[in-house]
Design a protein around this motif. Structure first.
Motif, PDB file in Angstrom:
ATOM      1  N   GLU A 206     -54.894 -46.352 112.767  1.00 40.33           N
ATOM      2  CA  GLU A 206     -55.034 -47.169 113.981  1.00 40.33           C
ATOM      3  C   GLU A 206     -53.804 -48.040 114.188  1.00 40.33           C
ATOM      4  O   GLU A 206     -53.354 -48.244 115.325  1.00 40.33           O
ATOM      5  N   GLU A 210     -51.468 -48.001 117.505  1.00 38.54           N
ATOM      6  CA  GLU A 210     -51.168 -49.246 118.219  1.00 38.54           C
ATOM      7  C   GLU A 210     -49.661 -49.426 118.363  1.00 38.54           C
ATOM      8  O   GLU A 210     -49.170 -49.819 119.434  1.00 38.54           O
ATOM      9  N   ALA A 216     -56.001 -50.434 121.476  1.00 40.78           N
ATOM     10  CA  ALA A 216     -56.695 -50.511 120.196  1.00 40.78           C
ATOM     11  C   ALA A 216     -58.150 -50.070 120.336  1.00 40.78           C
ATOM     12  O   ALA A 216     -58.875 -50.530 121.222  1.00 40.78           O
ATOM     13  N   ASP A 219     -60.001 -53.592 115.790  1.00 41.21           N
ATOM     14  CA  ASP A 219     -59.019 -54.487 115.178  1.00 41.21           C
ATOM     15  C   ASP A 219     -58.780 -54.050 113.747  1.00 41.21           C
ATOM     16  O   ASP A 219     -59.525 -54.409 112.833  1.00 41.21           O
ATOM     17  N   TRP A 220     -57.743 -53.264 113.522  1.00 44.22           N
ATOM     18  CA  TRP A 220     -57.500 -52.700 112.200  1.00 44.22           C
ATOM     19  C   TRP A 220     -57.073 -53.746 111.180  1.00 44.22           C
ATOM     20  O   TRP A 220     -57.173 -53.515 109.975  1.00 44.22           O
TER      21      TRP A 220
END
Length: 282
Positions: A206, A210, A216, A219-220
């Motif tokens: 991810e 991003e 996204a 929220d990695w």
């Protein structure tokens, strides 16, 4: 900062065990899945749908399938990555390349950080010269989760600055893992504490997407939900098992000049159309 959005029709992954995908889910063919495969799957899905933004029109259409190669092999030093992977990767002419390397050098006593930076910079320049977008990575901070790693921090911080300087140039993007607090959590790491768990690979994938300007999906960087902390006795047992199962063999390979990647081919040595993978085995 993420790069401006563009569509990609081809991707080559270059590096060591981090990029090979060590300790992610096993695929039916016996290979690990890994964050690079996850990125390829997302970009292939996007490409099949026609993409959007710059380059989408010429990259879409019948017969223009997304192509992917992964040349990474576990245990490789940055000089080996250059000598064994760079010419092949450059000749493929992919539109996107990810480059991760140097941490295996940093982990070894007596690391020549000047030489590591020289080799990493050389790799980055040669890949960028092909016209590809090049994605680089900072290392995570091991000192907040792994005992005995404090000695590595000055070198890791220097490498972080070097990667960020490279990433400030046109055509580069950087995934800053060092500043992501989620990687302090052992649940993002495999039992050996050096390779990512499946959740860790999911988050790195991810982060790459991003950095390439994709919106996204989650929220990695966010911490995982709180978990019960293991008791002191259990932590000591885990440490003892880790030392015997993982650290001992690693030291043995260093003393004998062997590597876990000796004689091992890349899992995707050719730039070929990427097909959806079967469900990974647990």
């Amino acid at each position: 900062m993420p790069t401006p959005y563009r569509s990609y029709a081809s991707y080559v992954a270059v590096g060591d065990s981090f990029t090979e995908g060590m300790c992610d889910d096993l695929l039916p063919d016996g290979h690990y899945r890994g964050w690079a495969d996850r990125v390829a799957e997302a970009l292939a899905t996007e490409h099949a749908a026609g993409g959007s933004g710059e380059g989408a029109a010429e990259n879409s259409g019948e017969g223009a399938g997304f192509r992917y190669a992964n040349l990474a092999v576990r245990g490789k030093l940055i000089g080996q990555i250059h000598d064994e992977q760079l010419a092949t990767a450059a000749a493929m002419g992919a539109e996107l390349v990810t480059l991760a390397g140097g941490l295996n050098d940093v982990l070894r006593p007596g690391c020549d950080i000047d030489e590591v930076e020289r080799q990493l910079g050389r790799c980055a320049a040669e890949l960028r010269a092909t016209g590809a977008t090049v994605v680089l990575f900072t290392s995570t901070d091991p000192t907040r989760r792994m005992a005995g790693s404090t000695r590595l921090l000055p070198t890791i911080l220097r490498m972080k600055g070097f990667v960020q300087e490279l990433g400030g140039q046109d055509g580069f993007a950087v995934v800053d893992l060092f500043s992501a607090p989620c990687f302090d959590d052992r649940r993002l790491w495999a039992e050996d504490r050096l390779h990512l768990s499946p959740e860790g690979h999911r988050r790195v994938a991810e982060g790459v997407l991003e950095a390439l300007g994709r919106p996204a999906a989650f929220d990695w960087r966010a911490p995982l939900p709180a978990a019960d902390r293991a008791g002191r006795a259990e932590r000591l047992r885990e440490d003892a098992r880790w030392l015997g199962t993982h650290v001992g063999p690693w030291i043995g390979r260093r003393l004998t000049g062997r590597s876990s990647g000796d004689g091992r081919p890349a899992k995707r040595p050719e730039l070929l159309p990427y097909q959806p993978q079967p469900q990974p085995q647990s």
